[in-house]
Design an enzyme around this catalytic site. Structure first.
Site, PDB file in Angstrom:
ATOM      1  N   LYS A  87       0.868  -1.077  -0.009  1.00  0.00           N
ATOM      2  CA  LYS A  87       0.006  -0.076   0.098  1.00  0.00           C
ATOM      3  C   LYS A  87       0.809   1.202   0.079  1.00  0.00           C
ATOM      4  CE  LYS A  87      -2.984   2.744   3.142  1.00  0.00           C
ATOM      5  NZ  LYS A  87      -3.854   2.704   4.380  1.00  0.00           N
ATOM      6  N   ASP A 105      -2.612  10.390   3.224  1.00  0.00           N
ATOM      7  CA  ASP A 105      -3.800   9.935   3.550  1.00  0.00           C
ATOM      8  C   ASP A 105      -4.642  10.765   4.273  1.00  0.00           C
ATOM      9  OD1 ASP A 105      -6.256   8.661   3.733  1.00  0.00           O
ATOM     10  OD2 ASP A 105      -5.579   7.030   5.034  1.00  0.00           O
ATOM     11  N   LYS A 148     -10.172  13.193   7.856  1.00  0.00           N
ATOM     12  CA  LYS A 148      -9.768  12.574   9.117  1.00  0.00           C
ATOM     13  C   LYS A 148      -9.787  13.749  10.010  1.00  0.00           C
ATOM     14  CE  LYS A 148      -6.625   8.983   7.741  1.00  0.00           C
ATOM     15  NZ  LYS A 148      -7.028   7.911   8.629  1.00  0.00           N
ATOM     16  N   ARG A 166      -7.523  -0.468   1.221  1.00  0.00           N
ATOM     17  CA  ARG A 166      -8.031  -1.992   0.763  1.00  0.00           C
ATOM     18  C   ARG A 166      -8.511  -1.857  -0.618  1.00  0.00           C
ATOM     19  NH1 ARG A 166     -12.466  -2.050   5.625  1.00  0.00           N
ATOM     20  NH2 ARG A 166     -10.693  -0.779   6.484  1.00  0.00           N
TER      21      ARG A 166
HETATM   22  N1  BES Z   1      -4.167   4.955   6.860  1.00  0.00           N
HETATM   23  C1  BES Z   1      -5.214   4.653   7.617  1.00  0.00           C
HETATM   24  C2  BES Z   1      -4.728   3.585   8.839  1.00  0.00           C
HETATM   25  C3  BES Z   1      -3.921   4.147  10.058  1.00  0.00           C
HETATM   26  C4  BES Z   1      -4.472   4.816  10.855  1.00  0.00           C
HETATM   27  C5  BES Z   1      -2.555   3.854   9.741  1.00  0.00           C
HETATM   28  C6  BES Z   1      -3.671   5.354  11.967  1.00  0.00           C
HETATM   29  C7  BES Z   1      -1.704   4.454  10.588  1.00  0.00           C
HETATM   30  C8  BES Z   1      -2.249   5.187  11.718  1.00  0.00           C
HETATM   31  C9  BES Z   1      -6.346   4.044   6.960  1.00  0.00           C
HETATM   32  O1  BES Z   1      -6.448   4.182   5.539  1.00  0.00           O
HETATM   33  C10 BES Z   1      -7.565   4.281   7.354  1.00  0.00           C
HETATM   34  O2  BES Z   1      -7.563   5.526   7.467  1.00  0.00           O
HETATM   35  N2  BES Z   1      -8.223   3.389   7.867  1.00  0.00           N
HETATM   36  C11 BES Z   1      -9.791   3.493   8.556  1.00  0.00           C
HETATM   37  C12 BES Z   1     -10.672   2.663   8.146  1.00  0.00           C
HETATM   38  C13 BES Z   1     -11.948   2.982   8.428  1.00  0.00           C
HETATM   39  C14 BES Z   1     -12.534   4.284   7.913  1.00  0.00           C
HETATM   40  C15 BES Z   1     -12.802   1.707   7.972  1.00  0.00           C
HETATM   41  C16 BES Z   1      -9.455   3.592  10.139  1.00  0.00           C
HETATM   42  O3  BES Z   1      -8.487   2.575  10.574  1.00  0.00           O
HETATM   43  O4  BES Z   1     -10.037   4.229  10.740  1.00  0.00           O
HETATM   44 ZN    ZN Z   2      -4.509   4.838   4.709  1.00  0.00          ZN
HETATM   45 MN    MN Z   3      -7.446   6.066   5.287  1.00  0.00          MN
END
Ligand code: BES
Ligand code: ZN
Ligand code: MN
Length: 483
Positions: free
Chosen positions: A249, A254, A261, A335
């Site tokens: 990935k 992000d 976020k 994903r």
């Molecule tokens: N890149 C993030 C996951 C992440 C969070 C990595 C904190 C490192 C530190 C990923 O893309 C994400 O945002 N995941 C979400 C998924 C949810 C929206 C289903 C999450 O984990 O909140």
């Molecule tokens: Zn991410």
């Molecule tokens: Mn994300």
């Protein structure tokens, strides 16, 4: 940096001697008696003997003795051995010493011990302060004497290749998103490929569209930075197909997209390309170690932003697999990019695929700071990856992936939805990826979002990117020799 065998008597002429001290053992046997007495005395005065805790003693021959807490003898693992060496070298960061010696505990076997020690030394040579206007001085260490019964050349070479691969991943993850765009990462991959002899291909948006990667491109469409798909190939045996494919990935930033976020901590999302950096770095080691296997690597690189053309929650796309995806949450973008990378790898003839990704915050909640999640199928393959990870010095922990989670990613209007209930988020993400794994393909998924970035300084490592999983990927590539 040079690594060589050093006789115990020669350590007196070095600028620093690094000595692991086990909590249930004294100074290492084999060192000159006077030196052992000094070590015993300093160790006793220092007291605690905390794991990776460092005590520096200033003397004459050698000039410095750096004692490193090594824990109980019986608890030594490759990971500990690497960290012990790293903690010792890290303590010498500004010491201006050129020649050092490291006492190597050989209880795990000479070759693994040398390899872990070399890795640890290299690990400690990397620093995160790459953008000071007044540059940090580079570490002065140029010669490392290993005090051991032997120094097998192959173990040193492996240690160096692996150490460099981990540092490569850390360096790219550390760079800010304005300087490490998808195109910049692709350039880094090209440079690495050129230096090591890998075949490298970089696919642009048009090529990805022609391949039907609309799930990957759905993430890219909210950004002005063009996406890139990096493909690296190592051909170590005759014949077609791949014995292993690595898929990473590579979200170079992000923001969450339209499902944006919160501001706190968002700057760390520059490291959301750690999976991509890890597979590229690992391929550099593969190229240097030349296993007799065919290995493919795929890195999916894009930003996740909220521009005017960005994906809106509820939008539907068709992935390269043919499965349709309803995007419930644009922040569950990892994903979306990974499924197209997994499909690409399988279409290229890989029957064994391992992906690595900073995929979910949920894995951090589940496992804490010190383990990454391991998912996959069949169970026997997951068990093999777990065992390899232990030997390689990573800390993976097996997580559940069952039909209940597969049911959760069913969409009301398409084949899949990219977000489901609040609980078990890491397993839900894994179940989403699972949907594009073809019958008979062995697959493992490493969710490293818990471990990729450390918020605090540790004796063996400054805060920042840590490079988890890279060692396991390399060990896997070496283990699939001959199919
Ligand atoms: N890149 C993030 C996951 C992440 C969070 C990595 C904190 C490192 C530190 C990923 O893309 C994400 O945002 N995941 C979400 C998924 C949810 C929206 C289903 C999450 O984990 O909140
Ligand atoms: Zn991410
Ligand atoms: Mn994300």
């Amino acid at each position: 940096m040079r690594f060589l065998l050093m006789r115990p008597a020669a350590v007196a002429a070095t600028g620093a001697l690094i000595v692991p001290i086990h909590s249930d053992g004294g100074a290492p046997a084999g060192l000159p008696r006077a030196l052992r007495a000094t070590i015993e005395r300093v160790a006793k005065a220092a007291g605690s003997g905390r794991l990776y805790g460092v005590t520096t003693h200033f003397g004459t021959a050698p000039e410095r003795i750096v004692l490193v807490g090594a824990g109980k003898r019986a608890d030594l693992t490759p990971e500990r051995q690497r960290r012990i060496a790293a903690a010792g070298v890290r303590a010498l960061w500004r010491a201006k010493v050129r020649r050092i010696a490291v006492v190597v505990d050989e209880s795990l076997g000479t070759a693994p011990a040398i390899e872990a020690t070399v890795q640890g030394v290299i690990y400690a040579m990397w620093r995160p302060e790459s953008h000071r206007s007044k540059p940090e001085p580079l570490p002065a260490i140029s010669t490392v004497g290993l005090v051991a019964s032997a120094v097998p050349v192959a173990a040193v070479r492996r240690g160096q290749a692996i150490g460099d691969a981990v540092n490569f991943a850390r360096r790219l993850a550390n760079e800010p998103a304005n300087l490490m765009t998808p195109s910049n990462v692709a350039d880094e991959a090209r440079t690495l490929a050129k230096a090591t002899g890998l075949r490298c291909e970089v696919l642009d948006e048009k090529r990805c569209r022609a391949l039907g990667m609309h799930s990957f491109l759905s993430v890219a469409q909210g950004s002005d930075q063009p996406p890139r798909l990096v493909v690296l190939r190592h051909h170590g045996r005759a014949g077609k197909g791949y014995d292993l494919a690595l898929v990473g990935k590579g979200i170079t930033f992000d923001s969450g997209g339209i499902s944006i976020k919160p501001a706190a901590g968002m700057h760390l999302m520059k490291a959301d390309m750690t999976g991509a950096a890890s597979v590229i770095g690992a391929m550099g080691a593969v190229a240097r170690l030349r296993p007799a296997a065919n290995i493919l690597a795929v890195a999916l690189l894009t930003e996740n932003l909220s521009g005017g053309r960005a994906t809106k929650p509820g939008d539907v796309f068709t992935s390269m697999s043919g499965k349709t995806v309803e995007v419930i949450n644009t922040d569950a973008e990892g994903r979306l990019v990974l499924i197209d990378g997994l499909t690409y790898a399988q279409r290229e003839g890989a029957r064994r695929v391992v992906d690595i990704a900073t995929l979910t915050g949920a894995i951090h909640v589940a496992l804490g700071d010190h383990f990454s999640g391991l998912f996959g199928k069949p169970d026997a393959f997951v068990a093999r990856v777990l065992e390899l990870s232990r030997g390689a010095g990573d800390r993976l922990w097996p997580m559940p992936l069952t039909d209940e989670f597969r049911d959760e990613v069913r969409s009301d209007i398409a084949d899949l939805r990219n977000q489901a209930g609040r609980h078990g988020g890491a397993s839900i993400a894994a179940a989403f990826l699972d949907a594009v794994i073809e019958d008979g393909v062995e697959w493992a998924h490493l969710d490293i979002a818990s471990q990729d970035w450390s918020d605090r300084d540790q004796p063996h490592s400054p805060k920042g990117p840590q490079g988890p999983g890279v060692r396991t990927l390399i060990a896997l590539a070496e283990s699939v020799r001959g199919g």
